[in-house]
Motif scaffolding. Structure first.
Motif, PDB file in Angstrom:
ATOM      1  N   GLY A 141      67.853  20.894  30.402  1.00 27.71           N
ATOM      2  CA  GLY A 141      67.155  21.221  31.638  1.00 27.71           C
ATOM      3  C   GLY A 141      65.813  20.540  31.764  1.00 27.71           C
ATOM      4  N   HIS A 142      65.461  19.678  30.797  1.00 27.66           N
ATOM      5  CA  HIS A 142      64.183  18.964  30.817  1.00 27.66           C
ATOM      6  C   HIS A 142      64.406  17.586  31.436  1.00 27.66           C
ATOM      7  N   ASP A 143      64.233  17.497  32.739  1.00 25.99           N
ATOM      8  CA  ASP A 143      64.403  16.241  33.468  1.00 25.99           C
ATOM      9  C   ASP A 143      63.067  15.500  33.469  1.00 25.99           C
ATOM     10  N   ARG A 144      62.927  14.550  32.553  1.00 29.67           N
ATOM     11  CA  ARG A 144      61.663  13.817  32.440  1.00 29.67           C
ATOM     12  C   ARG A 144      61.793  12.395  32.963  1.00 29.67           C
ATOM     13  N   GLY A 145      62.830  12.155  33.770  1.00 28.14           N
ATOM     14  CA  GLY A 145      62.992  10.842  34.367  1.00 28.14           C
ATOM     15  C   GLY A 145      63.566   9.830  33.406  1.00 28.14           C
ATOM     16  N   GLU A 146      63.415   8.569  33.759  1.00 26.85           N
ATOM     17  CA  GLU A 146      64.054   7.473  33.015  1.00 26.85           C
ATOM     18  C   GLU A 146      63.325   7.162  31.710  1.00 26.85           C
ATOM     19  N   GLN A 147      63.415   8.072  30.769  1.00 25.87           N
ATOM     20  CA  GLN A 147      62.862   7.832  29.438  1.00 25.87           C
ATOM     21  C   GLN A 147      64.021   7.680  28.463  1.00 25.87           C
ATOM     22  N   GLY A 148      64.312   6.461  28.097  1.00 31.65           N
ATOM     23  CA  GLY A 148      65.417   6.186  27.199  1.00 31.65           C
ATOM     24  C   GLY A 148      65.023   6.360  25.752  1.00 31.65           C
ATOM     25  N   GLY A 149      65.763   5.700  24.871  1.00 31.08           N
ATOM     26  CA  GLY A 149      65.453   5.748  23.451  1.00 31.08           C
ATOM     27  C   GLY A 149      66.181   6.880  22.752  1.00 31.08           C
ATOM     28  N   GLY A 150      65.808   7.097  21.506  1.00 33.29           N
ATOM     29  CA  GLY A 150      66.479   8.083  20.675  1.00 33.29           C
ATOM     30  C   GLY A 150      65.776   9.420  20.671  1.00 33.29           C
ATOM     31  N   THR A 151      66.011  10.174  19.613  1.00 37.89           N
ATOM     32  CA  THR A 151      65.447  11.512  19.508  1.00 37.89           C
ATOM     33  C   THR A 151      63.997  11.470  19.046  1.00 37.89           C
ATOM     34  N   LYS A 152      63.253  12.516  19.426  1.00 36.16           N
ATOM     35  CA  LYS A 152      61.848  12.656  19.027  1.00 36.16           C
ATOM     36  C   LYS A 152      61.621  14.080  18.549  1.00 36.16           C
ATOM     37  N   SER A 153      60.657  14.253  17.668  1.00 39.27           N
ATOM     38  CA  SER A 153      60.346  15.595  17.169  1.00 39.27           C
ATOM     39  C   SER A 153      59.761  16.482  18.255  1.00 39.27           C
ATOM     40  N   THR A 154      59.313  15.875  19.361  1.00 39.02           N
ATOM     41  CA  THR A 154      58.754  16.638  20.467  1.00 39.02           C
ATOM     42  C   THR A 154      59.778  16.950  21.550  1.00 39.02           C
ATOM     43  N   ASP A 155      61.034  16.538  21.351  1.00 38.69           N
ATOM     44  CA  ASP A 155      62.076  16.831  22.336  1.00 38.69           C
ATOM     45  C   ASP A 155      62.256  18.330  22.518  1.00 38.69           C
ATOM     46  N   HIS A 156      62.708  18.712  23.710  1.00 42.07           N
ATOM     47  CA  HIS A 156      63.077  20.110  23.924  1.00 42.07           C
ATOM     48  C   HIS A 156      64.346  20.389  23.127  1.00 42.07           C
ATOM     49  N   PRO A 157      64.446  21.569  22.513  1.00 42.81           N
ATOM     50  CA  PRO A 157      65.617  21.866  21.666  1.00 42.81           C
ATOM     51  C   PRO A 157      66.897  22.047  22.482  1.00 42.81           C
ATOM     52  N   SER A 158      68.000  21.895  21.790  1.00 43.01           N
ATOM     53  CA  SER A 158      69.308  22.110  22.393  1.00 43.01           C
ATOM     54  C   SER A 158      69.562  23.596  22.625  1.00 43.01           C
ATOM     55  N   LEU A 159      70.557  23.876  23.442  1.00 42.44           N
ATOM     56  CA  LEU A 159      71.001  25.245  23.676  1.00 42.44           C
ATOM     57  C   LEU A 159      71.354  25.935  22.361  1.00 42.44           C
ATOM     58  N   GLY A 160      72.090  25.244  21.503  1.00 44.95           N
ATOM     59  CA  GLY A 160      72.494  25.838  20.239  1.00 44.95           C
ATOM     60  C   GLY A 160      71.324  26.126  19.331  1.00 44.95           C
ATOM     61  N   SER A 161      70.328  25.251  19.329  1.00 45.02           N
ATOM     62  CA  SER A 161      69.159  25.448  18.474  1.00 45.02           C
ATOM     63  C   SER A 161      68.346  26.655  18.923  1.00 45.02           C
ATOM     64  N   ILE A 162      68.148  26.788  20.220  1.00 44.20           N
ATOM     65  CA  ILE A 162      67.384  27.928  20.727  1.00 44.20           C
ATOM     66  C   ILE A 162      68.147  29.229  20.511  1.00 44.20           C
ATOM     67  N   MET A 163      69.460  29.204  20.717  1.00 45.89           N
ATOM     68  CA  MET A 163      70.245  30.410  20.483  1.00 45.89           C
ATOM     69  C   MET A 163      70.245  30.790  19.007  1.00 45.89           C
ATOM     70  N   ALA A 164      70.264  29.783  18.121  1.00 45.16           N
ATOM     71  CA  ALA A 164      70.206  30.079  16.688  1.00 45.16           C
ATOM     72  C   ALA A 164      68.892  30.762  16.328  1.00 45.16           C
ATOM     73  N   ARG A 165      67.825  30.428  17.031  1.00 40.17           N
ATOM     74  CA  ARG A 165      66.539  31.080  16.798  1.00 40.17           C
ATOM     75  C   ARG A 165      66.513  32.490  17.397  1.00 40.17           C
ATOM     76  N   LEU A 166      66.999  32.618  18.622  1.00 38.99           N
ATOM     77  CA  LEU A 166      66.822  33.883  19.333  1.00 38.99           C
ATOM     78  C   LEU A 166      67.934  34.887  19.111  1.00 38.99           C
ATOM     79  N   ARG A 167      69.156  34.407  18.917  1.00 36.58           N
ATOM     80  CA  ARG A 167      70.283  35.306  18.665  1.00 36.58           C
ATOM     81  C   ARG A 167      71.041  34.811  17.438  1.00 36.58           C
ATOM     82  N   PRO A 168      70.476  34.995  16.261  1.00 36.19           N
ATOM     83  CA  PRO A 168      71.080  34.456  15.041  1.00 36.19           C
ATOM     84  C   PRO A 168      72.429  35.103  14.739  1.00 36.19           C
ATOM     85  N   THR A 169      73.255  34.349  14.055  1.00 33.40           N
ATOM     86  CA  THR A 169      74.572  34.831  13.653  1.00 33.40           C
ATOM     87  C   THR A 169      74.492  35.485  12.282  1.00 33.40           C
ATOM     88  N   ALA A 170      75.613  36.020  11.827  1.00 31.54           N
ATOM     89  CA  ALA A 170      75.692  36.586  10.479  1.00 31.54           C
ATOM     90  C   ALA A 170      75.444  35.495   9.447  1.00 31.54           C
TER      91      ALA A 170
END
Length: 468
Positions: A141-170
């Motif tokens: 959901g982070h539409d930052r326009g035409e910024q190509g390239g690879g991953t960065k440590s400042t990227d917004h996290p994925s859905l799975g990463s945020i869910m793992a933080r907020l609703r952890p599994t067993a």
């Protein structure tokens, strides 16, 4: 009724705006342990909610089928048989299980399941050139326009990463899995952003399963004991670890995080529950055949087994690199007809049927997304279509999404939304809401700086049913 709603200072005010469904729901990395050489991704320190607003949930899990490269909305979900030649394409529309809604002839099984789906035909965002930027916008959901390239440590996290933080599994369950590729931005390019832990840190990266589940010797090395490590030795190591754990708990936070990661690694490596989830040979030949005996069909079947075992989010990226599959600049119709649509129809329709038969569809979201659509005008490259971000389609089934809802329309050529436009942040926000997370609340990075769960976008309550 528009998909957008006014923001409210009251969290979960959307809940009372959700209309009642017209149909009844179906009842339906590396970690060393004392020199033992055990390997697991750094996804295991993911058990703190941090006080974020969690609310009522319609779903427990999400399987995200990401058609990486840009699937042609005009040749799948939003056909224009009355458009001029050079726009309408070669495929014929067929009737679906929703009155007055048609789908591509090469999606016959999904056409019979349309009454279970929410299909949005009015998506748009700002990125038209860079696959990486469009993928990132669509997944976070982070539409930052035409910024190509690879991953960065400042990227917004994925859905799975945020869910793992907020609703952890067993402890004995992998919280977030991506398969069967870590998709590159072009052959040999860097990995695309949007699939990783981003500013939450690499400990919240998914488990990447990069082996072909269709291969006879399929296994997941990250969850397998090395030959020289016996189960008895691992049990002894666990007892030693538990003895030492009391003193570690009094130490600095980094030590405590490592302690949690080691404990999680031991849980996963010794869990028959987890090992069994990856054992596709337990499935009947008929079931495996129905999904398709190819890397994507068997990955989709594996996704079902994982959510059945408790995994919260499974993401299937349908391309080894951005240009390999759905990026049909050339031979759009031949590629769709001969390969992509039959494989997708079998995998997705089998997944929906399977979840429904097992009583899991009501609590599992199946989200079919892509980075953008394709141009209305067919090009001269053997009948190809190029990138088109101004209008495209997505499909969502189960997990609290409306049944038989066709949201929004495009204009006569499928070039621009004609009604009720939505952006990726709206879809991602609505998925979070269904999963019980307020998308407007804050999460914190490793330096405790606050970020909104979804950077921009609003819940579209009319896409969801009301739980009674």
């Amino acid at each position: 009724m528009s998909g957008r709603t006014a923001k409210s200072s009251q969290p979960w005010s959307w809940w009372n705006q959700v209309p009642v469904s017209r149909r009844k729901l179906l009842q339906l990395g590396s970690l060393g342990l004392g020199g033992m050489g055990l390997t697991l991704p750094r996804l295991l320190a993911s058990d703190a909610t941090g006080g974020q607003r969690l609310g009522p949930s319609l779903a427990d899990n999400c399987i995200l089928l990401f058609l990486n490269g840009g699937p042609s909305h005009l040749d799948m979900w939003d056909m224009k048989p009355n458009a001029p030649e050079g726009i309408r394409g070669e495929f014929q529309p067929i009737a679906t299980s929703v009155v007055d809604y048609q789908m591509c002839e090469h999606l016959p099984r999904l056409a019979r399941q349309a009454h279970l789906a929410t299909i949005v035909r009015s998506m748009n965002h700002t990125v038209n050139n860079s696959h990486a930027a469009a993928v990132y916008a669509s997944l976070t959901g982070h539409d930052r326009g035409e910024q190509g390239g690879g991953t960065k440590s400042t990227d917004h996290p994925s859905l799975g990463s945020i869910m793992a933080r907020l609703r952890p599994t067993a402890a004995n369950v992998v919280p977030h899995v991506c398969l069967p590729y870590m998709t590159k931005e072009g052959a040999g390019g860097p990995p695309q952003p949007g699939f990783f832990g981003g500013f939450l840190g690499s400990s919240l990266d998914p488990l990447f399963v990069l082996k072909d589940p269709n291969a006879p010797d399929f296994r997941v090395p990250e969850l397998t004991l090395q030959n020289e490590v016996s189960a008895d030795r691992l049990t002894a190591r666990r007892r030693l670890f538990e003895t030492a754990d009391g003193s570690v708990a009094q130490g600095p936070s980094a030590s405590k995080e490592m302690s949690r990661m080691q404990a999680r690694a031991l849980d996963l490596l010794t869990s028959e529950h987890t090992q069994r989830a990856f054992r596709l040979t337990d499935e009947s030949d008929a079931t495996r055949d129905s999904y398709g005996r190819n890397i994507y069909g068997q990955s989709t079947l594996l996704a079902r087994r994982l959510v059945e075992a408790g995994t919260r989010i499974v993401t299937i990226s349908w391309a080894p690199d951005a240009n390999a599959t759905w990026d049909t600049h050339g031979s759009n119709f031949a590629t769709l007809k001969n390969t992509l649509l039959p494989q997708f129809d079998s995998a997705c329709a089998s997944l929906v049927s399977d979840l429904a038969e097992r009583g899991m569809l009501e609590r599992t979201i199946v989200a079919v997304l892509g980075d953008f659509g394709r141009t209305p005008r067919i090009n001269a490259n053997n009948g190809g279509r190029d990138h088109w971000n101004f209008c495209y389609s997505v499909m969502l089934i189960g997990g609290g999404f409306q049944q038989g809802l066709i949201h929004g329309t495009s204009d006569t050529t499928g070039a621009f939304p004609a009604s009720h436009p939505l952006v990726p942040g709206d879809i991602i926000s609505t998925i979070y809401a269904a999963l019980g997370v307020d998308p407007t609340t804050d999460i914190h990075d490793l330096f405790m700086r606050p970020y909104r769960v979804v950077p921009a976008g609003e819940i579209a309550p009319n896409l969801l049913i009301r739980r009674t």
